[in-house]
Design a protein around this motif. Structure first.
Motif, PDB file in Angstrom:
ATOM      1  N   PHE A 130      41.733   5.051  72.552  1.00  0.00           N
ATOM      2  CA  PHE A 130      43.115   4.559  72.562  1.00  0.00           C
ATOM      3  C   PHE A 130      43.994   5.421  71.654  1.00  0.00           C
ATOM      4  N   ALA A 131      43.532   5.681  70.428  1.00  0.00           N
ATOM      5  CA  ALA A 131      44.318   6.477  69.475  1.00  0.00           C
ATOM      6  C   ALA A 131      44.503   7.901  69.987  1.00  0.00           C
ATOM      7  N   PHE A 132      43.467   8.468  70.577  1.00  0.00           N
ATOM      8  CA  PHE A 132      43.571   9.817  71.120  1.00  0.00           C
ATOM      9  C   PHE A 132      44.587   9.874  72.258  1.00  0.00           C
ATOM     10  N   LEU A 133      44.517   8.932  73.172  1.00  0.00           N
ATOM     11  CA  LEU A 133      45.460   8.913  74.298  1.00  0.00           C
ATOM     12  C   LEU A 133      46.890   8.654  73.821  1.00  0.00           C
ATOM     13  N   LEU A 134      47.046   7.842  72.790  1.00  0.00           N
ATOM     14  CA  LEU A 134      48.368   7.617  72.206  1.00  0.00           C
ATOM     15  C   LEU A 134      48.917   8.922  71.628  1.00  0.00           C
ATOM     16  N   LEU A 135      48.079   9.641  70.907  1.00  0.00           N
ATOM     17  CA  LEU A 135      48.494  10.937  70.366  1.00  0.00           C
ATOM     18  C   LEU A 135      48.898  11.892  71.483  1.00  0.00           C
ATOM     19  N   GLU A 136      48.110  11.975  72.523  1.00  0.00           N
ATOM     20  CA  GLU A 136      48.420  12.854  73.657  1.00  0.00           C
ATOM     21  C   GLU A 136      49.742  12.438  74.319  1.00  0.00           C
ATOM     22  N   PHE A 137      49.946  11.154  74.470  1.00  0.00           N
ATOM     23  CA  PHE A 137      51.174  10.624  75.063  1.00  0.00           C
ATOM     24  C   PHE A 137      52.390  11.040  74.236  1.00  0.00           C
ATOM     25  N   LEU A 138      52.270  10.951  72.928  1.00  0.00           N
ATOM     26  CA  LEU A 138      53.375  11.340  72.043  1.00  0.00           C
ATOM     27  C   LEU A 138      53.624  12.847  72.085  1.00  0.00           C
ATOM     28  N   LEU A 139      52.569  13.638  72.098  1.00  0.00           N
ATOM     29  CA  LEU A 139      52.735  15.091  72.175  1.00  0.00           C
ATOM     30  C   LEU A 139      53.425  15.497  73.483  1.00  0.00           C
ATOM     31  N   LEU A 140      53.085  14.824  74.564  1.00  0.00           N
ATOM     32  CA  LEU A 140      53.749  15.115  75.844  1.00  0.00           C
ATOM     33  C   LEU A 140      55.235  14.758  75.786  1.00  0.00           C
ATOM     34  N   GLN A 141      55.575  13.677  75.108  1.00  0.00           N
ATOM     35  CA  GLN A 141      56.987  13.311  74.953  1.00  0.00           C
ATOM     36  C   GLN A 141      57.741  14.387  74.179  1.00  0.00           C
ATOM     37  N   GLY A 142      57.131  14.867  73.103  1.00  0.00           N
ATOM     38  CA  GLY A 142      57.757  15.926  72.317  1.00  0.00           C
ATOM     39  C   GLY A 142      57.933  17.187  73.127  1.00  0.00           C
TER      40      GLY A 142
END
Length: 165
Positions: A48-60
């Protein structure tokens, strides 16, 4: 000056995208090479934490891509309202997901102390990325930016936060 800005915006969006891809590759590599990591990396909270990080990086990455595309057309205005509306919605989704992550922090600490540190690292990384995009600028890349930070002794509002204001 124009070409320098275009290059900087391109580096920002491509760097965030590259980080997203590299982190996913490292994650998969660890799963395939190190058998001992599978229980830690595939349990719910770290994933979950990894996918959240990936989701945020994609937004940036997407934000800097939009800014780069506008700058290439010599348009230096803020993003159009429909794009800002998307980022406002993403900000709310992020807050919800970070809240779920906080609950998982408490659960992991009690239930799975071995996996807790891995999860905590990923969660705090995601929290830092969220803060960096939606609130205050945490990264300072050039000497001029670092000198300005030292001179003012405070964090500046992030570009996205300024536009969402």
């Amino acid at each position: 000056m124009y070409h320098k800005l275009i290059k900087k915006l391109f580096n920002l969006f491509s760097g965030e995208l590259a980080a997203t891809i590299i982190f996913a590759g490292v994650w998969l590599m660890f799963l395939n090479i190190h058998e001992w990591t599978k229980p830690y990396l595939t349990s719910f909270a770290p994933l979950f934490a990894f996918l959240l990080l990936e989701f945020l990086l994609l937004q940036g990455s997407y934000y800097w891509y939009l800014k780069w595309r506008k700058a290439k057309r010599r348009d230096f205005s803020i993003l159009p309202e429909y794009q800002l509306k998307l980022f406002r919605g993403l900000k709310r989704v992020n807050l919800f997901l970070l809240g779920v992550g906080f609950v998982l922090v408490m659960y992991e600490l009690i239930s799975y102390p071995k996996e807790f540190y891995w999860f905590l690292f990923l969660y705090l990384f995601a929290l830092a990325e969220y803060t960096n995009y939606y609130h205050v600028r945490l990264s300072y890349q050039t000497m001029e930016e670092m000198k300005e930070f030292k001179r003012h002794r405070k964090f500046r509002r992030s570009k996205l936060a300024e536009e969402l204001k």
